[in-house]
Design a protein around this motif. Structure first.
Motif, PDB file in Angstrom:
ATOM      1  N   SER A 399      41.233  39.030  46.609  1.00 31.28           N
ATOM      2  CA  SER A 399      40.662  38.571  47.974  1.00 31.28           C
ATOM      3  C   SER A 399      41.406  37.346  48.657  1.00 31.28           C
ATOM      4  N   GLY A 400      42.607  37.327  48.381  1.00 31.27           N
ATOM      5  CA  GLY A 400      43.506  36.569  49.149  1.00 31.27           C
ATOM      6  C   GLY A 400      43.290  34.864  48.685  1.00 31.27           C
ATOM      7  N   PRO A 401      43.841  33.947  49.323  1.00 33.20           N
ATOM      8  CA  PRO A 401      43.888  32.599  48.915  1.00 33.20           C
ATOM      9  C   PRO A 401      42.451  32.112  48.394  1.00 33.20           C
ATOM     10  N   VAL A 402      42.503  31.453  47.236  1.00 30.73           N
ATOM     11  CA  VAL A 402      41.489  30.721  46.526  1.00 30.73           C
ATOM     12  C   VAL A 402      41.347  29.526  46.577  1.00 30.73           C
ATOM     13  N   ASP A 403      40.216  28.949  47.277  1.00 32.78           N
ATOM     14  CA  ASP A 403      40.202  27.515  47.313  1.00 32.78           C
ATOM     15  C   ASP A 403      39.770  27.034  45.709  1.00 32.78           C
ATOM     16  N   GLU A 404      40.450  25.910  45.430  1.00 35.22           N
ATOM     17  CA  GLU A 404      40.124  25.452  44.031  1.00 35.22           C
ATOM     18  C   GLU A 404      38.801  25.148  43.831  1.00 35.22           C
ATOM     19  N   ARG A 405      38.114  24.549  44.833  1.00 37.57           N
ATOM     20  CA  ARG A 405      36.684  24.100  44.821  1.00 37.57           C
ATOM     21  C   ARG A 405      35.877  25.478  44.563  1.00 37.57           C
ATOM     22  N   GLN A 406      36.129  26.516  44.598  1.00 40.37           N
ATOM     23  CA  GLN A 406      35.545  27.915  44.523  1.00 40.37           C
ATOM     24  C   GLN A 406      36.165  28.964  43.460  1.00 40.37           C
ATOM     25  N   VAL A 407      37.068  28.475  42.698  1.00 39.64           N
ATOM     26  CA  VAL A 407      37.859  29.281  41.789  1.00 39.64           C
ATOM     27  C   VAL A 407      36.844  29.829  40.794  1.00 39.64           C
ATOM     28  N   SER A 408      35.590  29.416  40.605  1.00 43.96           N
ATOM     29  CA  SER A 408      34.588  30.082  39.624  1.00 43.96           C
ATOM     30  C   SER A 408      34.150  31.507  40.319  1.00 43.96           C
ATOM     31  N   ASP A 409      34.215  31.435  41.769  1.00 43.76           N
ATOM     32  CA  ASP A 409      33.908  32.879  42.486  1.00 43.76           C
ATOM     33  C   ASP A 409      34.488  34.049  41.842  1.00 43.76           C
ATOM     34  N   GLN A 410      35.874  33.856  41.454  1.00 41.63           N
ATOM     35  CA  GLN A 410      36.698  34.893  40.974  1.00 41.63           C
ATOM     36  C   GLN A 410      36.373  35.153  39.607  1.00 41.63           C
ATOM     37  N   PHE A 411      35.495  34.641  38.849  1.00 40.34           N
ATOM     38  CA  PHE A 411      35.144  35.039  37.590  1.00 40.34           C
ATOM     39  C   PHE A 411      33.792  35.764  37.568  1.00 40.34           C
ATOM     40  N   ASP A 412      33.906  37.038  38.174  1.00 46.36           N
ATOM     41  CA  ASP A 412      32.568  37.675  38.556  1.00 46.36           C
ATOM     42  C   ASP A 412      32.697  39.138  38.188  1.00 46.36           C
ATOM     43  N   ASP A 413      31.917  39.998  38.602  1.00 45.55           N
ATOM     44  CA  ASP A 413      31.712  41.373  38.235  1.00 45.55           C
ATOM     45  C   ASP A 413      33.025  42.112  39.060  1.00 45.55           C
ATOM     46  N   ILE A 414      33.210  41.710  40.178  1.00 44.63           N
ATOM     47  CA  ILE A 414      34.319  42.278  40.843  1.00 44.63           C
ATOM     48  C   ILE A 414      35.745  42.291  40.099  1.00 44.63           C
ATOM     49  N   THR A 415      35.922  40.974  39.652  1.00 40.71           N
ATOM     50  CA  THR A 415      36.973  40.907  38.904  1.00 40.71           C
ATOM     51  C   THR A 415      37.015  41.499  37.511  1.00 40.71           C
ATOM     52  N   TYR A 416      35.849  41.332  36.823  1.00 40.44           N
ATOM     53  CA  TYR A 416      35.821  41.899  35.247  1.00 40.44           C
ATOM     54  C   TYR A 416      35.717  43.451  35.343  1.00 40.44           C
ATOM     55  N   THR A 417      34.449  43.747  35.989  1.00 34.92           N
ATOM     56  CA  THR A 417      33.898  45.133  36.022  1.00 34.92           C
ATOM     57  C   THR A 417      34.640  46.166  36.607  1.00 34.92           C
ATOM     58  N   LYS A 418      34.542  45.612  38.260  1.00 35.11           N
ATOM     59  CA  LYS A 418      35.319  46.629  39.071  1.00 35.11           C
ATOM     60  C   LYS A 418      36.770  46.643  38.531  1.00 35.11           C
TER      61      LYS A 418
END
Length: 883
Positions: A399-418
């Motif tokens: 999803s493009g550049p990841v702000d360090e303050r919101q890295v946790s958003d990447q550990f979600d169902d889009i990353t894992y399941t999709k």
């Protein structure tokens, strides 16, 4: 300018789609350190950390000393390091290969978690090798991030969770995945305590009342994989593929790790063979953390788990616990290759770690335990992810550049399941062996280094001779899920199948999207099959003859897309539902429910499919009923407060009760694990849908267990406790609460907490909410209680109000880690809402309390609320009409 013909318009669109795919593929370059995104400049490279930590579980703080050997690639005015909530306790110095020791002045940037180390003498730091020496102090945390404590008194222990950005809370560091370095770790701890880290201990030296444990140096690795733990442990040992294995548990629980030991002994050699690369470290420890942390973490050589995800207790563990434990072991051990041996270049590419571990977890579970029907049960998680992906609250896998303050958003169902589902689809398209060869080449080339999506597709393309990058990018670099529409016609004695695609939206009023995917559509007609690459608007495929059953799309169910059939074909498939292969039954049921939710299919058509479930025999029956149960719960939430909700519950009882009667309440010797699992789920579902007979039987068994007349079998505990908790009397509630407070294990605590939270008596639920702040439960359980009440649905509004009022106190318990944390407090409490006004309130409240880091979590739940609200009138009308 003249008007384009339809043919001309389609040609333009196809050309645009091709150019878009090319542009996207070109946006996936191979790993280049200098171009990898991050806050830190690339002009200084860490080579080696020598880290000494003074750790005592009884203290509120810790002390540390770190010497960072680095190479400056050019002359520098200062060095930039990550450090968060650390304070120096002595001079910070820099020593070069040639030259005197120099003092560095710290210019902190607390908001960015950075220290700028500036030479006090004003002279630049020359290009070449240097060593920075820092002594410092940090704090021990109560929530499961950084260095955190577990337990109380003499049994207190310490453990670490440094992913994603918490290494900087343990030691000053280059805390980004691209900066790999060797770590030489030593831990000073009170005599008598055990200490473990990533590598084997080399020596232990007594130092008065302390002992200094020095560990062998690690291979080059990113800072987030550093791990230490200190405490009193019981150990279980073994070997696999010549690697020593050790399980660390709280005292008295090592025997519960025997299942995990056996699973690891299967998995480690399996992965060695599959990847063509042996496990890279000389040992593998795994620790069961008895509270505080959630989830698990793949730290190299020292994997940590919440104990409920690693231990199997024959007396108390539910029927699904072994499969959960096996799956998580398979996931975390796969990370020893995906993530550790080869590390994603940045948080922008974290899917390379997590999607592959998810895909491998499912592959290994199916390989070793085919009786679990893993692909069919995985469908349930894919459905939830597709529902999000069909909303506006989604994102691309990359999803493009990841702000360090919101890295946790990447550990979600889009990353894992999709991510895992897309990989499974690509594996089917390329062929299992070709896919494995590509992965093996990728591992060989990128071992002990970093990688990007471009690296993976490069090796997949070489192995297959196909343009994998262009196809894969259409899935990883754009959000959403496609809808494939299938039409059939008889032309010249042949069946001609026409496929078309568009973006699937859960919002019936959404504007059409120009997005297109390269979709490998697997078609099946009787015994004939074909795979069609639907890369543009349409594609065609011909089958011999016009007779026989309808053509199935997504045959085998491994495609990440929805399928819509013409009404006649759907009617035929519904009539023949029981004859379909298990995966095809599951996919048809799944797609039909999704289309009904979105208003693209009458709810009556989906309800007709539900009516066909009892006729579906053999493998996969349990997964089908579990899938139907999920849909019925969602419908129940959508219809809450309407008179027609009772009609839904009648229909649910009519479908589910005969299945429980077929299974019976007694676990039979040698029965299929699917039946054992389904029985417990059916008991809980029927209690939710007010089945008086089931509620009465559950109560009777709960009472008999309490009175010592008949012990409640472990296989029935999740269903019976859940059912009793929903309809608990004062006495039953008190008994459940006493059991929760006395529970000796995490699995038992979570089960009892969920049972109490599901209650339907306001006064008792108020007591559950109050329990979250009473200080009598571990912080992970305590902070989750309001969310569990909200998810149960009956008192969601009360749970939400409580969470909002006590947000600061709950946030202190929850922390800010990537596996839950404070950003989920309000969204979890709102999970069962069905009013758009509640969705808007959630988004506003979340912004006020959690700020930008909470946006994604609130948006996801708000989208689910909007979906329930939209389907509410359509589902109600179908049930009222008796469809």
């Amino acid at each position: 300018m003249g008007r384009l013909s339809i043919t001309g318009f389609r040609a333009v669109v196809a050309a645009f789609v091709s150019l878009l795919a090319l542009a996207v593929a070109q946006a996936q370059p191979r790993f280049d350190f200098d171009r990898t995104p991050g806050r830190l400049p690339k002009d200084a490279l860490p080579l080696r950390y020598t880290l000494t930590l003074d750790l005592d579980p009884q203290r509120e703080h810790f002390d540390g000393t770190v010497a960072i050997e680095l190479r400056a690639r050019r002359a520098l005015p200062a060095l930039l390091l990550h450090a968060h909530e650390l304070e120096t306790t002595g001079a910070v110095t820099l020593k070069s290969e040639r030259g005197a020791e120099r003092t560095l002045r710290i210019e902190p940037d607390a908001a960015a978690s950075l220290w700028r180390l500036v030479p006090a003498d004003g002279a630049p730091i020359a290009a070449g090798r240097h060593c920075v020496h820092i002594t410092y102090r940090g704090r021990v945390r109560n929530s499961g991030e950084g260095l955190y404590r577990i337990g109380s008194g003499a049994d207190r222990m310490l453990a670490t969770q440094l992913q994603a950005v918490f290494a900087r809370t343990l030691f000053p560091s280059f805390d980004e995945p691209a900066f790999r370095a060797v770590f030489r770790i030593a831990v000073r701890a009170p005599q008598g305590l055990q200490v473990a880290s990533n590598m084997p201990v080399e020596r232990v030296r007594r130092d008065g009342a302390q002992a200094l444990h020095t560990f062998a140096p690690t291979p080059p690795m990113p800072s987030y994989l550093v791990a230490v733990t200190v405490g009193h442990f019981e150990t279980l040992t073994g070997r696999a593929a010549s690697v020593p294995l050790r399980f660390l548990t709280a005292p008295g629980k090592a025997a519960q790790a025997r299942y995990a030991l056996g699973a690891t002994q299967l998995l480690l050699p399996y992965y060695n063979r599959y990847f063509g690369q042996p496990y890279a470290l000389p040992k593998l420890d795994q620790i069961a953390v008895p509270g505080v942390r959630d989830g698990a973490m793949e730290d190299w050589g020292l994997i940590s788990y919440n104990e409920s995800l690693l231990l199997v207790d024959p007396k108390h563990s539910g029927p699904d616990t072994p499969r959960w434990v096996f799956a998580l072991l398979a996931h975390e051990i796969a990370h020893q290759w995906f993530g550790n041996l080869v590390t994603a270049s940045s948080w922008d590419e974290i899917w390379l770690n997590e999607a592959f571990a998810t895909w491998m977890e499912n592959k290994a579970s199916e390989h070793f335990n085919p009786q679990w029907q893993t692909p069919l049960h995985t469908r349930r998680w894919i459905d939830q992810t597709m529902a999000r992906d069909a909303s506006g609250a989604t994102r691309a896998i990359r999803s493009g550049p990841v702000d360090e303050r919101q890295v946790s958003d990447q550990f979600d169902d889009i990353t894992y399941t999709k991510g895992g589902a897309v990989l499974s689809m690509l594996e089917q398209w390329l062929g299992d062996e070709t896919f494995r060869r590509g992965l093996a080449a990728y591992m060989r080339d990128r071992r002990h280094s970093n990688a990007s999506a471009g690296d993976l597709w490069h090796f997949m393309g070489r192995a297959s001779g196909r343009d994998v990058a262009a196809l894969a990018a259409s899935w990883t670099d754009q959000p959403g899920v496609p809808l494939v529409q299938l039409d059939e016609a008889c032309e010249g004695g042949q069946r001609v199948v026409t496929l078309s695609q568009q973006r699937f939206s859960a919002d019936a009023g959404a504007a059409p999207s120009a997005q297109r995917w390269q979709i490998p559509v697997r078609l099946q007609q009787g015994q004939a099959s074909a795979t069609v690459l639907l890369a543009g608007d349409t594609a065609r495929q011909t089958f011999a003859g016009c007779d026989g059953p309808p053509v199935l799309a997504n045959a085998g169910g491994r495609g990440y897309y929805r399928v819509m059939y013409a009404s006649t074909a759907l009617q035929q498939l519904t009539a023949q539902f029981h004859t379909l292969a298990p995966a095809d039954r599951s996919t048809l049921l799944s797609d039909s429910f999704a289309l009904a939710q979105a208003g693209a299919l009458p709810f009556g058509a989906y309800l007709a499919l539900l009516d066909r479930l009892p006729a579906a025999q053999g493998a996969g029956r349990g997964a089908l009923f579990a899938q139907a149960g999920d849909a019925l719960v969602l419908l129940d939430e959508a219809l809450a407060g309407l008179p027609v909700q009772q009609r839904l519950r009648e229909r649910a009882r009519a479908l589910l009760a005969p299945e429980l009667q077929r299974l019976g309440w007694q676990v039979q010797a040698g029965e299929a694990s699917e039946d054992t699992s389904l029985r417990a789920r059916l008991i809980e579902l029927l209690a939710r849908f007010d089945d008086a007979a089931v509620i009465g039987e559950a109560r009777a068994r709960f009472d008999a267990d309490a009175a010592g007349r008949a012990a409640l079998p472990a296989a029935l505990r999740p269903g019976v406790l859940g059912a009793v908790g929903m309809h608990a009397t004062r006495a039953e509630f008190d008994r459940l609460r006493a059991q929760l407070l006395a529970a000796g294990g995490e699995e038992e605590r979570w089960l009892l907490a969920g049972a109490l939270a599901g209650g339907r008596t306001r006064a008792l639920v108020d007591e559950v909410l109050a329990l979250s702040l009473a200080g009598t439960l571990p912080p992970n359980i305590a902070s989750a209680l309001p969310g569990l009440v909200g998810e149960a649905g009956v008192f969601g509004a009360e749970a939400y109000a409580f969470s909002r009022e006590h947000w600061a106190a709950l946030a202190k318990l929850a922390g800010t880690g990537p596996f839950g944390g404070n950003v989920w407090l309000l969204p979890s409490a709102a999970k069962s809402f069905n009013d758009p006004a509640q969705a808007a309130q959630l988004v506003a409240d979340q912004h006020a309390l959690a700020g930008a880091p909470g946006t994604a979590a609130a948006s996801r739940i708000a989208a689910r609320i909007a979906l329930r609200a939209a389907m509410r009138p359509r589902a109600a009308a179908a049930l009222e009409s008796g469809s």
